[in-house]
Design an enzyme around this catalytic site. Structure first.
Site, PDB file in Angstrom:
ATOM      1  N   HIS A 477      25.562  -0.875  42.724  1.00 56.44           N
ATOM      2  CA  HIS A 477      26.154   0.182  41.906  1.00 56.44           C
ATOM      3  C   HIS A 477      25.129   0.737  40.917  1.00 56.44           C
ATOM      4  O   HIS A 477      24.904   1.958  40.849  1.00 56.44           O
ATOM      5  CB  HIS A 477      27.371  -0.374  41.156  1.00 56.44           C
ATOM      6  CG  HIS A 477      28.049   0.608  40.249  1.00 56.44           C
ATOM      7  ND1 HIS A 477      29.223   1.227  40.575  1.00 56.44           N
ATOM      8  CD2 HIS A 477      27.713   1.088  39.017  1.00 56.44           C
ATOM      9  CE1 HIS A 477      29.589   2.046  39.598  1.00 56.44           C
ATOM     10  NE2 HIS A 477      28.674   1.968  38.630  1.00 56.44           N
ATOM     11  N   GLU A 478      24.510  -0.156  40.156  1.00 56.82           N
ATOM     12  CA  GLU A 478      23.547   0.309  39.147  1.00 56.82           C
ATOM     13  C   GLU A 478      22.328   0.949  39.804  1.00 56.82           C
ATOM     14  O   GLU A 478      21.761   1.903  39.274  1.00 56.82           O
ATOM     15  CB  GLU A 478      23.137  -0.847  38.229  1.00 56.82           C
ATOM     16  CG  GLU A 478      24.278  -1.451  37.420  1.00 56.82           C
ATOM     17  CD  GLU A 478      25.085  -0.426  36.635  1.00 56.82           C
ATOM     18  OE1 GLU A 478      24.529   0.633  36.264  1.00 56.82           O
ATOM     19  OE2 GLU A 478      26.282  -0.673  36.407  1.00 56.82           O
ATOM     20  N   HIS A 481      23.019   4.552  40.481  1.00 54.76           N
ATOM     21  CA  HIS A 481      22.710   5.382  39.310  1.00 54.76           C
ATOM     22  C   HIS A 481      21.197   5.627  39.240  1.00 54.76           C
ATOM     23  O   HIS A 481      20.742   6.741  38.950  1.00 54.76           O
ATOM     24  CB  HIS A 481      23.154   4.676  38.028  1.00 54.76           C
ATOM     25  CG  HIS A 481      24.620   4.739  37.756  1.00 54.76           C
ATOM     26  ND1 HIS A 481      25.341   5.908  37.757  1.00 54.76           N
ATOM     27  CD2 HIS A 481      25.514   3.758  37.446  1.00 54.76           C
ATOM     28  CE1 HIS A 481      26.609   5.651  37.453  1.00 54.76           C
ATOM     29  NE2 HIS A 481      26.738   4.352  37.272  1.00 54.76           N
ATOM     30  N   HIS A 484      20.012   8.242  41.635  1.00 55.77           N
ATOM     31  CA  HIS A 484      20.378   9.568  41.148  1.00 55.77           C
ATOM     32  C   HIS A 484      19.332  10.068  40.158  1.00 55.77           C
ATOM     33  O   HIS A 484      18.955  11.254  40.159  1.00 55.77           O
ATOM     34  CB  HIS A 484      21.752   9.484  40.480  1.00 55.77           C
ATOM     35  CG  HIS A 484      22.498  10.782  40.433  1.00 55.77           C
ATOM     36  ND1 HIS A 484      23.750  10.905  39.891  1.00 55.77           N
ATOM     37  CD2 HIS A 484      22.179  12.024  40.866  1.00 55.77           C
ATOM     38  CE1 HIS A 484      24.172  12.160  39.995  1.00 55.77           C
ATOM     39  NE2 HIS A 484      23.233  12.854  40.572  1.00 55.77           N
TER      40      HIS A 484
END
Length: 689
Positions: A477-478, A481, A484
């Protein structure tokens, strides 16, 4: 005439923004002088920009302004970062001592009529018609943000806006620090090993290590997540579970053993000030103000979205809880099923029904192999390679630094990886920007760098650190980020990476990456049993995938409880005291919750996401983006889980565009249609009501 940045205090290492941060050289005494210097020099440069009588152009106006924004991020960013990962009283005092200055600086820029006029000139210039979409978005966002910073307010109300902003900055920092200090204020030394019966060896080793670090003999239970979850999930000792549950549930509150860090008076003041700010700007509520920069069009749209999900989920959640209670009564003898039994009974129930336990899976996920798998997924999908770089200054000896390079071996980005929980480190997991991608006309392209921070159980002695599957998904998940931020192709600072991305779209890439942790193609790359090297067997994977729907509706309504609590709190008239906040939460629980906590529970007091983070009136974003991410991943399910063509398509639309294009337009460009909720319900095993 163009603005020049003066470099007056070059001896201060925080002001050296060449290359990566020089963490080993940063000391408390550097903080205030560095912040004072960068702010005073930036404001002087802005005055020069505004005083220039020539018509503004991109090169003479926007680029110098980007340079100032970049320099401020490079100076202030490491100061806030170290407050989270290496907190000390002295550092935190110096950090909070600068918050008024930083808030005032932000307000001065936001209310600078000269800057606003220059942007308006640009927007109406002949040159504007020839700008790229990204350049136009920078200008549109700037004009919007000026209005949201009170540019049109009378002088007296601008002063009020500034006062509110400064106070909110201080209150948010104090709230977060109280949660950290309140978490650290409680611990329990256990000297009788039998009191910890049921805990796995790895958890026992961690608690012994925590005791040893405090020069104590035995096992030290703390409220840090690895310790807390170990007790709540595995401890047979029900009294211990209740004690730890109560300590965790009352952190930073009037119900804590130590009320020194009580957040009760801070919350209503934060909410009142947010409401005042919104009304100053012409909005009915702070929720409405929040949506001015988000995808969701109205407060009604958000409430409808959350309530629809609740209607779909609650009937199944009630059935799941009933089944869990029946199991707890029959198999565990828990006739009076209570909140501190939920995690413990759920783990036993999962073992009984799926023959699957978190601890049994952990040996298949040694940290080194999980990271290797994460990088392999990234490389196959997005056409980059990950390589570790040594000799880079870091803030702790556990921190590692990596670079992303493309197929031509050209450097694309870098990131720090800080995986393990430790004292003086804020709990949770997050990604933050260390350096944003930006094309500097003078010095060339500045490659982006990310901070990736988790709080996993560290290795104990010679035993390698292994992760639960939940921790694996957290890491992915991190890193989503991070991708992105790092794989953006934008060269304009304000739309680079996650800059300029609406908050309710920020979670799309992060939640998207979690999906690879459930698929055979991803699992094979990230598992190798710590003793045998074997990848996760088919039987175990089948159970794991079945577990994805295990109590998924209970988890869904829990998240909806948080989201409705947050959004409703910010959409209503401000409350007068913390009791009214708790009453509001009780109403939300009546609507959506299936597990009701005891009266002493003080969840809002440690809800840092909305009181100390960026999720105020925005916690719904997790579910909003989860619909987008699940639907985006369904294209990989159709074309191939690790299909490089689909990966390139995702990179070149969702990731590359940063904040330069409306995220709904990007989604439709990627998926070829509007988003649907079906994939989210299917992935979570929730049958539509």
């Amino acid at each position: 005439m163009t603005a020049q940045i003066l470099h007056t205090s070059d001896a201060n290492p925080l002001l050296d923004v060449s290359g990566l941060p020089k963490f080993e050289s940063f000391h408390v005494e550097h903080i205030a002088p560095a912040v004072e210097t960068v702010i005073s020099e930036n404001l002087a440069a802005i005055d020069a920009l505004v005083a220039d009588d020539a018509d503004p152009t991109w090169e003479t106006f926007v680029v110098p302004l980007e340079r100032l924004h970049n320099r401020f991020e490079r100076v202030w960013g490491p100061i806030g970062h170290l407050d989270g990962v290496k907190n000390s009283d002295l550092w935190h005092e110096a950090y909070t001592g600068c918050l008024d200055m930083v808030s005032d600086y932000s307000t001065q820029i936001g209310q600078n009529k000269g800057l606003f006029d220059k942007f308006r000139q640009l927007a109406h210039s002949e040159e504007y018609t020839h700008y790229s979409l990204a350049q136009k978005k920078v200008i549109e966002d700037a004009l919007r943000d000026f209005k949201l910073s009170g540019i049109d307010l009378p002088a007296e109300q601008q002063g009020e806006y500034k006062r509110i902003s400064q106070r909110l900055s201080q209150l948010s920092s104090a709230f977060g620090n109280n949660v950290l200090k309140g978490t650290q204020a409680w611990s329990k030394l256990v000297t009788d090993e039998s009191e910890l019966a049921g805990l796995p060896d790895a958890s026992m080793g961690l608690l012994a290590q925590l005791a040893e670090q405090k020069d104590q003999k035995g096992w030290l239970v703390t409220l840090d997540i690895p310790s807390y979850l170990a007790v709540m999930t595995y401890a047979d000792n029900r009294d211990l579970r209740e004690e730890v549950y109560q300590a965790f549930a009352t952190r930073a509150s009037d119900q804590a053993d130590n009320t020194e860090f009580d957040n009760s008076p801070l919350m209503p003041e934060i909410l009142q000030l947010r409401h005042q700010k919104a009304q100053l700007l012409g909005f009915e509520s702070s929720a409405e103000l929040s949506l001015a920069t988000k995808m969701a069009g109205s407060t009604q749209a958000v409430f409808q979205f959350l309530n629809d999900l609740a209607e779909q989920s609650k009937p199944q959640a009630e059935k799941e809880l009933a089944a869990l209670k029946a199991f707890a009564q029959k198999a565990l003898g828990l006739q009076d099923f209570l909140p501190w039994d939920v995690a413990y009974a759920s783990e036993k129930y999962k073992q009984a029904t799926l023959n699957l336990s978190k601890e049994a899976l952990k040996p298949y996920f040694p940290v080194t192999k999980v990271i290797e798998g994460l990088f392999a997924v990234t490389e196959r999908l997005f056409g980059v390679r990950v390589r570790e770089k040594s000799g880079v200054p870091v803030w702790h000896d556990e921190v590692r630094y990596f670079e992303l390079v493309d197929e031509a071996d050209e450097l694309k980005a870098g990131f720090y990886l800080d995986l393990y929980a430790r004292e003086h480190k804020r709990g949770g997991a997050w990604m933050d920007s260390a350096i944003s991608r930006w094309q500097d006309p003078k010095n060339g392209l500045q490659v982006p760098v990310a901070y990736l921070v988790c709080n996993f159980t560290p290795p104990v002695g010679d035993t390698p650190a292994c992760l639960t599957h939940d921790e694996v998904t957290t890491l992915f998940h991190e890193f989503g980020h991070g991708l992105h931020h790092m794989l953006t192709e934008m060269e304009h600072f304000d739309v680079s990476g996650i800059n300029g991305v609406p908050w309710d779209a920020v979670e799309l890439p992060s939640q998207f990456m979690e999906n690879f942790c459930w698929e055979r193609e991803g699992i094979d790359l990230m598992t190798a049993h710590v003793d045998t090297g074997e990848t996760l067997p088919d039987e175990w994977l089948a159970r794991l995938r079945e577990s994805r729907g295990f109590q998924s509706a209970m988890m869904m309504v829990r998240q909806l409880e948080f989201s409705l609590f947050d959004f409703g709190l910010h959409a209503a008239e401000p409350v007068e005291d913390s009791r009214a906040i708790l009453a509001h939460l009780d109403k939300v629980r009546e609507q959506v919750a299936v597990v009701k906590p005891p009266a002493y529970h003080r969840f809002p007091h440690s809800f840092a996401h909305i009181f100390a983070g960026g999720y105020a009136a925005g916690y719904y974003s997790y579910k909003w983006a989860e619909v987008l991410s699940a639907d985006a991943f369904s294209l990989f399910e159709e074309t191939g889980i690790l299909n490089p063509d689909t990966g390139a398509r995702f990179k070149n639309t969702i990731l590359a565009a940063g904040g330069s294009v409306n995220p709904m337009a990007l989604f439709k460009q990627f998926r070829g249609r509007e988003p649907k909720i079906d994939a989210l319900l299917r992935h979570t095993g929730i049958k539509a009501a």
